[in-house]
Enzyme design. Structure first.
Site, PDB file in Angstrom:
ATOM      1  N   ASP A  44      -2.037  -7.546   4.321  1.00  0.00           N
ATOM      2  CA  ASP A  44      -1.917  -7.020   5.393  1.00  0.00           C
ATOM      3  C   ASP A  44      -3.029  -5.930   5.758  1.00  0.00           C
ATOM      4  O   ASP A  44      -2.781  -4.915   6.487  1.00  0.00           O
ATOM      5  CB  ASP A  44      -0.533  -6.249   5.764  1.00  0.00           C
ATOM      6  CG  ASP A  44       0.496  -7.549   5.125  1.00  0.00           C
ATOM      7  OD1 ASP A  44       0.312  -8.744   5.677  1.00  0.00           O
ATOM      8  OD2 ASP A  44       1.275  -7.247   4.228  1.00  0.00           O
ATOM      9  N   HIS A  72      -1.970 -13.260   9.502  1.00  0.00           N
ATOM     10  CA  HIS A  72      -3.342 -12.623   9.962  1.00  0.00           C
ATOM     11  C   HIS A  72      -3.018 -12.303  11.469  1.00  0.00           C
ATOM     12  O   HIS A  72      -2.751 -13.306  12.073  1.00  0.00           O
ATOM     13  CB  HIS A  72      -4.476 -13.343   9.725  1.00  0.00           C
ATOM     14  CG  HIS A  72      -4.722 -13.461   8.351  1.00  0.00           C
ATOM     15  ND1 HIS A  72      -5.691 -14.316   7.736  1.00  0.00           N
ATOM     16  CD2 HIS A  72      -4.293 -12.750   7.349  1.00  0.00           C
ATOM     17  CE1 HIS A  72      -5.817 -14.108   6.618  1.00  0.00           C
ATOM     18  NE2 HIS A  72      -4.873 -13.163   6.047  1.00  0.00           N
TER      19      HIS A  72
HETATM   20  P1  IMP Z   1       5.090 -15.411  -2.043  1.00  0.00           P
HETATM   21  O1  IMP Z   1       3.415 -15.351  -1.960  1.00  0.00           O
HETATM   22  O2  IMP Z   1       5.904 -15.766  -0.885  1.00  0.00           O
HETATM   23  O3  IMP Z   1       5.433 -16.007  -3.257  1.00  0.00           O
HETATM   24  O4  IMP Z   1       5.283 -13.695  -2.465  1.00  0.00           O
HETATM   25  C1  IMP Z   1       4.868 -13.008  -3.652  1.00  0.00           C
HETATM   26  C2  IMP Z   1       4.506 -11.491  -3.221  1.00  0.00           C
HETATM   27  O5  IMP Z   1       3.574 -11.324  -2.455  1.00  0.00           O
HETATM   28  C3  IMP Z   1       5.729 -10.984  -2.382  1.00  0.00           C
HETATM   29  O6  IMP Z   1       5.763  -9.575  -2.835  1.00  0.00           O
HETATM   30  C4  IMP Z   1       5.178 -11.083  -0.920  1.00  0.00           C
HETATM   31  O7  IMP Z   1       5.491 -10.033  -0.089  1.00  0.00           O
HETATM   32  C5  IMP Z   1       3.688 -10.844  -1.027  1.00  0.00           C
HETATM   33  N1  IMP Z   1       2.923 -11.300  -0.161  1.00  0.00           N
HETATM   34  C6  IMP Z   1       2.497 -12.765  -0.212  1.00  0.00           C
HETATM   35  N2  IMP Z   1       1.694 -12.906   1.005  1.00  0.00           N
HETATM   36  C7  IMP Z   1       1.414 -11.546   1.410  1.00  0.00           C
HETATM   37  C8  IMP Z   1       0.589 -11.237   2.500  1.00  0.00           C
HETATM   38  O8  IMP Z   1       0.043 -11.994   3.303  1.00  0.00           O
HETATM   39  N3  IMP Z   1       0.813  -9.959   2.835  1.00  0.00           N
HETATM   40  C9  IMP Z   1       1.388  -9.184   2.261  1.00  0.00           C
HETATM   41  N4  IMP Z   1       2.361  -9.357   1.230  1.00  0.00           N
HETATM   42  C10 IMP Z   1       2.199 -10.613   0.767  1.00  0.00           C
END
Ligand code: IMP
Length: 460
Positions: A44, A72
């Site tokens: 982010d 995004h």
């Molecule tokens: P997952 O990618 O859904 O498996 O989540 C794994 C970790 O990555 C969690 O803590 C999510 O909140 C974080 N996460 C995944 N994608 C993003 C993103 O684009 N921005 C911020 N956190 C993310």
């Protein structure tokens, strides 16, 4: 004839012939004209906005990792677009916007996003999807949610995933026999054959995970995903040859990282990470384009830190300061709407990420959010059980045990959101940027002072 990347993509898609170009000259050096934009924190950071700004000087924008977990946001002329799967470059009319093989694709979510963009008048004709990207299936999302529920009560806690099925889909990619790729969606017999094996297996495993009986019907899934595949068919191709053909023709590619370096499965704060290679190192694996083609690697970082989900966060803030940063920075997840955890800038972490990515320029976003603080704190080293260190500790348990050591500098009272040039930045804001450059050892090239396209300042 002038080089028109859009026409080139169309031709490749229509002819179905990829890689027909004569590569006999391919030993000649090709300038490393490609650019990478990656996040240096926990996601982010505002990568979408930078990609959108750089897209006009590039010939294609490529997503290489992650899936619908990314969020995004790009604001153009007061209109806000929240993108999850489609590369941010889509907002540049007709520009090839490519989802490469390293991405995991939820076809339903993707089509919803494309339809929504179309309905708002965005030209989506440049959209291209790799036949080798993996497909997120309903049982992946179910498993993601089930695992998180199981972890909630376990010591160590849940990962805090977005529940978009990302981890289980990448796990199946590694498992091979239970994976579906985008190319399978347009080969009905193959899709059905695979699902006949996978569906009973998933039914058994997920039922055994204790959520009650589950039954995935292979024929119903085959029909549903065949329909989705038909809609996506015109965009599906071999993107490895497509990208290499473009590079050979002198095109400049722009790689758009999703998630961020500290969430990288290999180099992030494991196990509180996502399941893909989110750094510059993920580009060769995710696209088939070798790293030597990347001449410019931009590391995007917020002027402070945020994190969504679980995991250690040394500079995390609570109370009034946290509230103020969260509200001013609109720090709520683009994908899940969850309030983001916020904290002071952690330069130990950023220094590490800059090293992993080999970035040659920094982009500092959301600097305007820090306006009005009398003083600003920046973490420049950690106190660990074995002494002070300037090195990051990406292991989740080791990072939990550190205490941040801060440098405090004067804040800036002025509202930065109307600043449009470097010379109008207040001296205290410049001092903040200079501290970042000194500590990270990389120059700041752009500074973001607001969400709109115009609110990005190029530094000399
Ligand atoms: P997952 O990618 O859904 O498996 O989540 C794994 C970790 O990555 C969690 O803590 C999510 O909140 C974080 N996460 C995944 N994608 C993003 C993103 O684009 N921005 C911020 N956190 C993310």
């Amino acid at each position: 004839m002038t080089h028109d990347p859009r026409r080139e993509v169309r031709e490749v898609l229509q002819s179905g012939t990829v890689g027909s170009r004569d590569f006999s000259n391919s030993t000649q050096p090709v300038a490393a004209a490609c650019t990478a934009v990656v996040g240096l924190q926990w996601g982010d950071e505002g990568k979408g906005k930078i990609v959108d700004a750089l897209a006009p000087t590039h010939d294609a924008v490529i997503r290489y990792n992650g899936g619908a977990n990314a969020g995004h946001s790009v604001q153009v002329g007061g209109e806000r677009y929240a993108l999850h799967l489609v590369p941010s470059g889509i907002l540049n009319p007709g520009k090839p916007a490519v989802i490469a093989g390293g991405v995991v694709v939820d076809p339903e979510a993707l089509l919803k996003e494309l339809d929504a963009l179309s309905a708002r008048g965005v030209d989506i004709s440049g959209f291209v999807l790799s036949d080798r990207a993996h497909v997120v299936m309903p049982y992946h999302k179910d498993e993601d949610a089930l695992r998180e529920t199981m972890l909630k009560n376990a010591e160590g806690g849940e990962i805090g995933t977005t529940r978009r099925g990302i981890g289980p889909c990448y796990a199946d990619k590694a498992n091979r026999s239970s994976a579906i790729r985008v190319g399978d969606l347009i080969r009905p017999a193959v899709l059905r054959r695979k699902l006949v094996v996978i569906a009973p297996f998933k039914s058994a495993v997920l039922s055994a995970m204790g959520s009650g009986p589950r039954r995935y019907d292979p024929h119903q899934l085959a029909e549903q995903f065949e329909r989705l595949g038909e809609r996506l068919r015109p965009s599906i191709t071999d993107t490895v040859y497509l990208l290499h053909d473009m590079v050979t023709n002198g095109s400049r590619l722009l790689f758009e990282g999703a998630n961020a370096t500290l969430l990288d499965v290999d180099h992030g704060t494991y196990p509180f990470v996502t399941a893909s290679g989110c750094s510059v190192l993920g580009i060769p694996a995710g696209t088939g384009v070798p790293g030597v083609r990347i001449g410019d690697a931009l590391g995007v970082m917020k002027a402070y830190s945020t994190r969504v989900g679980g995991g250690p966060f040394p500079t995390e803030l609570q109370g009034d300061v946290a509230h103020r940063i969260r509200e001013r920075g609109r720090e709520y997840g683009t994908t899940t709407g969850r309030p983001r955890r916020v904290g002071w800038l952690d330069l130990v972490a950023v220094r590490y990420s800059a090293m992993i990515n080999g970035v040659n320029a920094l982009v500092v976003t959301l600097l305007d959010v820090l306006s009005g603080f009398e003083e600003i704190r920046v973490c420049t080293s950690y106190q660990t059980p074995s002494g002070e260190t300037r090195r990051f500790l990406p292991d989740g348990d080791a990072l939990k045990a550190v205490e941040p050591i801060y440098t405090t500098i004067a804040g800036f009272g002025e509202d930065l959101s109307t600043v449009r040039s470097e010379r109008d930045l207040p001296p205290a804001a410049r001092a903040y940027l200079a501290l970042i450059e000194r500590e990270v050892g990389v120059k700041v090239r752009y500074v973001g002072v607001g969400p709109d396209r115009q609110q990005t300042i190029a530094l000399s």
